[in-house]
Design a protein around this motif. Structure first.
Motif, mmCIF file in Angstrom:
data_model
loop_
_atom_site.group_PDB
_atom_site.id
_atom_site.type_symbol
_atom_site.label_atom_id
_atom_site.label_comp_id
_atom_site.label_asym_id
_atom_site.label_seq_id
_atom_site.Cartn_x
_atom_site.Cartn_y
_atom_site.Cartn_z
ATOM 1 N N GLY A 263 0.779 -1.226 0.000
ATOM 2 C CA GLY A 263 0.000 0.000 0.000
ATOM 3 C C GLY A 263 0.815 1.282 0.000
ATOM 4 N N THR A 264 2.140 1.201 -0.060
ATOM 5 C CA THR A 264 2.988 2.398 -0.050
ATOM 6 C C THR A 264 4.076 2.270 -1.115
ATOM 7 O OG1 THR A 264 4.445 1.464 1.639
ATOM 8 C CG2 THR A 264 2.578 2.789 2.410
ATOM 9 N N ASP A 265 4.908 3.301 -1.216
ATOM 10 C CA ASP A 265 6.003 3.307 -2.177
ATOM 11 C C ASP A 265 7.104 2.355 -1.699
ATOM 12 O OD1 ASP A 265 8.216 3.898 -3.814
ATOM 13 O OD2 ASP A 265 7.619 5.995 -4.027
ATOM 14 N N PRO A 266 7.449 1.338 -2.488
ATOM 15 C CA PRO A 266 8.472 0.371 -2.052
ATOM 16 C C PRO A 266 9.857 0.978 -1.871
ATOM 17 C CG PRO A 266 7.176 -0.497 -3.885
ATOM 18 C CD PRO A 266 6.854 0.964 -3.779
ATOM 19 N N ARG A 267 10.091 2.168 -2.394
ATOM 20 C CA ARG A 267 11.419 2.775 -2.330
ATOM 21 C C ARG A 267 11.682 3.521 -1.033
ATOM 22 N NH1 ARG A 267 10.527 5.948 -7.921
ATOM 23 N NH2 ARG A 267 8.580 6.322 -6.774
ATOM 24 N N ILE A 268 10.654 3.709 -0.224
ATOM 25 C CA ILE A 268 10.790 4.538 0.974
ATOM 26 C C ILE A 268 10.653 3.685 2.231
ATOM 27 C CG2 ILE A 268 9.822 6.476 2.260
ATOM 28 C CD1 ILE A 268 8.885 7.665 -0.358
ATOM 29 N N GLY A 269 11.700 3.712 3.054
ATOM 30 C CA GLY A 269 11.653 3.053 4.352
ATOM 31 C C GLY A 269 11.566 1.547 4.307
ATOM 32 N N THR A 270 12.142 0.924 3.298
ATOM 33 C CA THR A 270 12.085 -0.534 3.174
ATOM 34 C C THR A 270 13.504 -1.099 3.070
ATOM 35 O OG1 THR A 270 11.945 -0.438 0.754
ATOM 36 C CG2 THR A 270 9.866 -0.394 1.979
ATOM 37 N N THR A 271 13.579 -2.390 2.825
ATOM 38 C CA THR A 271 14.852 -3.056 2.565
ATOM 39 C C THR A 271 14.794 -3.675 1.178
ATOM 40 O OG1 THR A 271 15.239 -3.548 4.900
ATOM 41 C CG2 THR A 271 16.439 -4.873 3.292
ATOM 42 N N GLY A 290 25.340 -14.357 -4.788
ATOM 43 C CA GLY A 290 24.595 -13.571 -5.760
ATOM 44 C C GLY A 290 23.433 -12.825 -5.160
ATOM 45 N N ARG A 291 23.515 -12.504 -3.861
ATOM 46 C CA ARG A 291 22.366 -11.878 -3.207
ATOM 47 C C ARG A 291 22.829 -11.048 -2.017
ATOM 48 N NH1 ARG A 291 16.801 -13.604 -2.209
ATOM 49 N NH2 ARG A 291 16.111 -12.958 -0.145
ATOM 50 N N CYS A 292 22.242 -9.868 -1.858
ATOM 51 C CA CYS A 292 22.494 -9.078 -0.654
ATOM 52 C C CYS A 292 21.301 -8.167 -0.383
ATOM 53 C CB CYS A 292 23.790 -8.275 -0.773
ATOM 54 S SG CYS A 292 23.715 -6.868 -1.889
ATOM 55 N N GLN A 293 21.187 -7.704 0.852
ATOM 56 C CA GLN A 293 20.098 -6.828 1.260
ATOM 57 C C GLN A 293 20.656 -5.460 1.633
ATOM 58 O OE1 GLN A 293 17.353 -8.476 4.108
ATOM 59 N NE2 GLN A 293 17.539 -10.550 3.288
ATOM 60 N N VAL A 294 19.945 -4.420 1.198
ATOM 61 C CA VAL A 294 20.417 -3.049 1.398
ATOM 62 C C VAL A 294 19.233 -2.181 1.813
ATOM 63 C CG1 VAL A 294 21.471 -1.045 0.290
ATOM 64 C CG2 VAL A 294 22.214 -3.343 -0.354
ATOM 65 N N PRO A 295 19.378 -1.339 2.828
ATOM 66 C CA PRO A 295 18.298 -0.398 3.166
ATOM 67 C C PRO A 295 17.973 0.496 1.966
ATOM 68 C CG PRO A 295 19.940 -0.471 4.914
ATOM 69 C CD PRO A 295 20.516 -1.231 3.760
ATOM 70 N N SER A 296 16.712 0.743 1.757
ATOM 71 C CA SER A 296 16.299 1.505 0.578
ATOM 72 C C SER A 296 16.900 2.904 0.548
ATOM 73 C CB SER A 296 14.771 1.592 0.520
ATOM 74 O OG SER A 296 14.261 2.278 1.660
ATOM 75 N N ARG A 297 17.205 3.470 1.703
ATOM 76 C CA ARG A 297 17.769 4.825 1.732
ATOM 77 C C ARG A 297 19.149 4.889 1.082
ATOM 78 N NH1 ARG A 297 18.154 2.865 6.953
ATOM 79 N NH2 ARG A 297 20.281 2.660 7.782
ATOM 80 N N GLU A 298 19.826 3.737 0.957
ATOM 81 C CA GLU A 298 21.122 3.721 0.290
ATOM 82 C C GLU A 298 20.988 3.690 -1.230
ATOM 83 O OE1 GLU A 298 23.900 0.830 1.684
ATOM 84 O OE2 GLU A 298 23.289 1.026 3.790
ATOM 85 N N LEU A 299 19.790 3.405 -1.711
ATOM 86 C CA LEU A 299 19.579 3.258 -3.151
ATOM 87 C C LEU A 299 18.725 4.365 -3.753
ATOM 88 C CD1 LEU A 299 18.877 -0.588 -3.246
ATOM 89 C CD2 LEU A 299 21.012 0.572 -3.819
ATOM 90 N N TRP A 300 17.752 4.869 -2.997
ATOM 91 C CA TRP A 300 16.836 5.878 -3.526
ATOM 92 C C TRP A 300 16.819 7.108 -2.629
ATOM 93 C CZ3 TRP A 300 15.105 0.686 -3.252
ATOM 94 C CH2 TRP A 300 14.883 0.063 -4.489
ATOM 95 N N GLU A 301 16.650 8.264 -3.258
ATOM 96 C CA GLU A 301 16.367 9.469 -2.487
ATOM 97 C C GLU A 301 15.036 9.256 -1.767
ATOM 98 O OE1 GLU A 301 18.470 11.776 -2.201
ATOM 99 O OE2 GLU A 301 19.837 11.431 -3.893
ATOM 100 N N ARG A 307 14.262 9.472 -6.693
ATOM 101 C CA ARG A 307 15.058 8.907 -7.783
ATOM 102 C C ARG A 307 16.069 7.887 -7.262
ATOM 103 N NH1 ARG A 307 11.813 10.073 -11.864
ATOM 104 N NH2 ARG A 307 11.743 12.273 -12.434
ATOM 105 N N PHE A 308 16.434 6.971 -8.147
ATOM 106 C CA PHE A 308 17.524 6.041 -7.859
ATOM 107 C C PHE A 308 18.811 6.853 -7.776
ATOM 108 C CE2 PHE A 308 20.488 2.543 -8.998
ATOM 109 C CZ PHE A 308 20.072 1.604 -8.070
ATOM 110 N N LYS A 309 19.635 6.585 -6.788
ATOM 111 C CA LYS A 309 20.790 7.443 -6.518
ATOM 112 C C LYS A 309 21.913 7.307 -7.545
ATOM 113 C CE LYS A 309 20.343 8.054 -1.514
ATOM 114 N NZ LYS A 309 21.018 7.930 -0.202
ATOM 115 N N PHE A 310 21.962 6.198 -8.267
ATOM 116 C CA PHE A 310 23.091 5.943 -9.163
ATOM 117 C C PHE A 310 22.638 6.127 -10.608
ATOM 118 C CE2 PHE A 310 23.471 3.479 -5.284
ATOM 119 C CZ PHE A 310 24.719 3.870 -4.822
#
Length: 342
Positions: A263-271, A290-301, A307-310
């Protein structure tokens, strides 16, 4: 009267002939070939004619041997490259959605998103049920909104934020459909060599992903038929807490960044989960290779247009190598997957 004179000249003539016969042989000088460097004469050096330049927006994928070339006449069907790296950081509502009619009896083939300047910046289509993936049918008149949406976006035709959003609609215990219960999955595919494209081929729609890999959808039901994406049926569990996110999986050789949210934007406050289809050969970590987990704040503004940061694949490759222990697949010196588009 001439005889004594001739007789007197004979010894000198014979001596001259003998001297000439004793000279070393000197062959005739062969003309040298004209130089080929910058100093060559323009009247001798011939330059090959330049090859015609094909506009980036009209790059056409060559057909495999034995296959018939697919005509790509619609703007959203042309396989093109990103026109720039950075997308606007402003949140703008300047696009319009239009329907592309399909062949009867399929109805609308898909919808495309374009700007006021006429640029295609996305396309989308939906599975409205009555099939293996989604047995119940959508019926808006009865408030039955069973759906699986596929939304491909590439704002500003830029590399930075090319993504796919998959949304599953299912009813809750009271038979109501709520936006707060939508099952959202957002996916980025790497390397981002192309802008997504869609083209109809008889009873199927062929979608090209940013990696250049392809997925075939049923033109009528929009079920995934083949390619580098697979799907499981929509989870219709009335318990929103137990309901699973869209079962759409990536089977290609590139890298996938995926984030889910209810129900929300997957890019905000997720993993986010990052997986690669080309794990390092010398890794001994099993599935973690071939797999890792990253907090969404490291990938998206986390504000504004999110936006995607890279914005370049090189920057993201450096992040991956440091953070996850693997990078983007390469062909030669480029981030690229050997595929039909090469």
């Amino acid at each position: 009267m001439l005889r004594p004179t001739i007789m007197a000249l004979l010894p000198g003539l014979m001596t001259a002939l003998l001297l000439a016969a004793c000279q070393p042989f000197s062959p005739a000088k062969i003309p040298e070939a004209p130089p080929e460097g910058p100093e060559a004469s323009p009247t001798i050096k011939i330059e090959p004619p330049p090859e015609p330049q094909v506009p980036a927006a009209q790059v056409e994928a060559p057909a495999k041997p034995g296959m018939v070339a697919i005509p790509r006449l619609l703007p959203e069907s042309i396989v093109g490259i990103p026109e720039k790296d950075l997308a606007s950081r402003r949140l703008e509502y300047n696009t319009m959605i239009s329907s592309r009619p399909g062949e009867p009896p399929h109805g609308a083939a898909w919808q495309y998103r374009n700007t006021r300047q006429g640029q295609i910046v996305g396309f989308e289509f939906s599975n409205y049920g009555g099939n293996r993936i989604l047995p119940p049918r959508r019926d808006a008149a009865k408030n039955q909104f069973f759906t699986r949406d596929f939304q491909f976006r590439f704002d500003d035709r830029a590399r930075q934020d090319v993504h796919l959003l998959v949304v599953d609609w299912a009813a809750s215990r009271d038979k109501q459909f709520r936006l707060s219960e939508l099952m959202n999955s957002l996916m980025h595919f790497f390397p981002r060599s192309y802008l997504p494209a869609i083209v109809n081929v008889k009873n199927r729609n062929l979608v090209t992903l940013p990696t250049g890999e392809e997925v075939e959808f049923d033109a009528k039901t929009h079920e995934i038929l083949s390619g580098v994406l697979s799907e499981a049926p929509v989870d219709l569990n009335p318990d929103r807490a137990a309901r699973k996110f869209p079962g759409v999986d990536y089977l290609g050789k590139g890298v996938l960044v995926r984030a889910n949210a209810r129900g929300t934007d997957p890019r905000i406050g997720t993993t986010a989960i990052i997986t690669t289809g080309s794990p390092p050969q010398d890794c001994d970590k099993g599935i973690d290779c071939g797999r890792c987990q990253v907090p969404s704040r490291e990938l998206w503004e986390q504000t504004g247009a999110v936006r995607f940061k890279f914005s370049t694949d090189l920057d993201f490759d450096r992040f991956l190598t440091t953070r996850c222990g693997f990078g983007l697949p390469t062909t030669g010196f480029e981030f690229r997957i050997a595929s039909r588009l090469q």
